[in-house]
Write an enzyme that holds these catalytic residues in place. Structure first.
Site, PDB file in Angstrom:
ATOM      1  CB  ILE A 155      32.282  29.895  25.525  1.00  0.00           C
ATOM      2  CG1 ILE A 155      32.113  29.699  24.009  1.00  0.00           C
ATOM      3  CG2 ILE A 155      31.558  28.793  26.290  1.00  0.00           C
ATOM      4  CD1 ILE A 155      32.848  28.484  23.483  1.00  0.00           C
ATOM      5  CG  LEU A 198      40.413  34.109  27.745  1.00  0.00           C
ATOM      6  CD1 LEU A 198      39.791  33.178  26.708  1.00  0.00           C
ATOM      7  CD2 LEU A 198      39.750  35.479  27.665  1.00  0.00           C
ATOM      8  N   GLY A 208      36.843  34.595  33.831  1.00  0.00           N
ATOM      9  CA  GLY A 208      37.179  33.228  33.419  1.00  0.00           C
ATOM     10  C   GLY A 208      36.273  32.715  32.323  1.00  0.00           C
ATOM     11  CB  SER A 209      35.408  33.190  29.501  1.00  0.00           C
ATOM     12  OG  SER A 209      36.461  34.103  29.220  1.00  0.00           O
ATOM     13  CB  CYS A 210      36.311  28.966  26.510  1.00  0.00           C
ATOM     14  SG  CYS A 210      37.032  28.116  25.090  1.00  0.00           S
TER      15      CYS A 210
END
Length: 209
Positions: A147, A90, A177-179
């Site tokens: 995450i 993301l 911002g991430s996963c």
């Protein structure tokens, strides 16, 4: 069309609004910068309504973003067997609300503190801060991992063990911002490929065989 904004943006919005007022009298250029940051925060926390295409045989994407990895793993806590993992990155410009891939009951939840490497790094899943929930129904089960990344340092998860979620229902978000990873049974028929853009609650990631 009205686009809802998550209430989690309120602390950031209030601080930036206050700073923009203060700097209006001290330095108008900085005041403009504060207003630009405020606009970005409101943009980041947007949460539009979506019509979810309910399908009890499908796993819907838990997040908006780009598929960066698809691999087979050995999952020893929830599935206790081999499983297939799809990782979604993301960016700062994606919607960061997480949605349930299936309808079912939350039967597993685990938080792990960790580091804050860029979320697109292959080893970020193993060492970054992570929150995991497991959801089960009569047909199947799924794990979703939230995450953090280099910028994202705050995971929000509203669901707890025992809660019942509908397919596509919001259960949390990751800030800035991430996963997000979705882990499915090994025999799942995967419907996406690396590089695909997916949307939470809309894109079919896999189908139960």
């Amino acid at each position: 069309m009205k686009i809802p904004i998550r209430s989690e943006c309120l602390p950031y919005a209030l601080i930036l609004s206050f700073l923009s007022i203060i700097f209006y009298f001290l330095n108008k250029y900085i005041a403009i910068l504060m207003l630009i940051l405020l606009a970005f925060v409101l943009f980041f926390f947007r949460d539009p309504e979506r019509t979810i295409p309910f399908d009890e045989k499908s796993f819907l994407s838990p997040a908006d973003g780009k598929v960066i990895d698809i691999c087979e793993i050995e999952e020893n806590e929830f599935f206790k067997s081999k499983a297939i993992k799809v990782s979604i990155f993301l960016s700062l410009f994606n919607i960061h609300v997480n949605r349930s891939p299936i309808s079912g009951k939350v039967t597993y939840k685990k938080y792990r503190p960790g580091k804050y490497l860029p979320a697109f790094k292959s080893h970020a899943s193993e060492i970054n801060e992570k929150n995991i929930i497991g959801i089960e129904n009569e047909y199947t089960k799924v794990l979703v991992s939230q995450i953090t990344g280099f910028v994202a340092r705050r995971i929000v998860c509203w669901s707890k063990i025992g809660d019942t979620l509908k397919q596509g229902e919001r259960f949390g978000l990751i800030k800035f911002g991430s996963c997000t990873e979705i882990i499915m049974p090994i025999d799942t028929e995967i419907k996406v490929k690396i590089g695909d853009t997916v949307k939470g609650g809309l894109t079919v990631i896999g189908v139960i065989k």
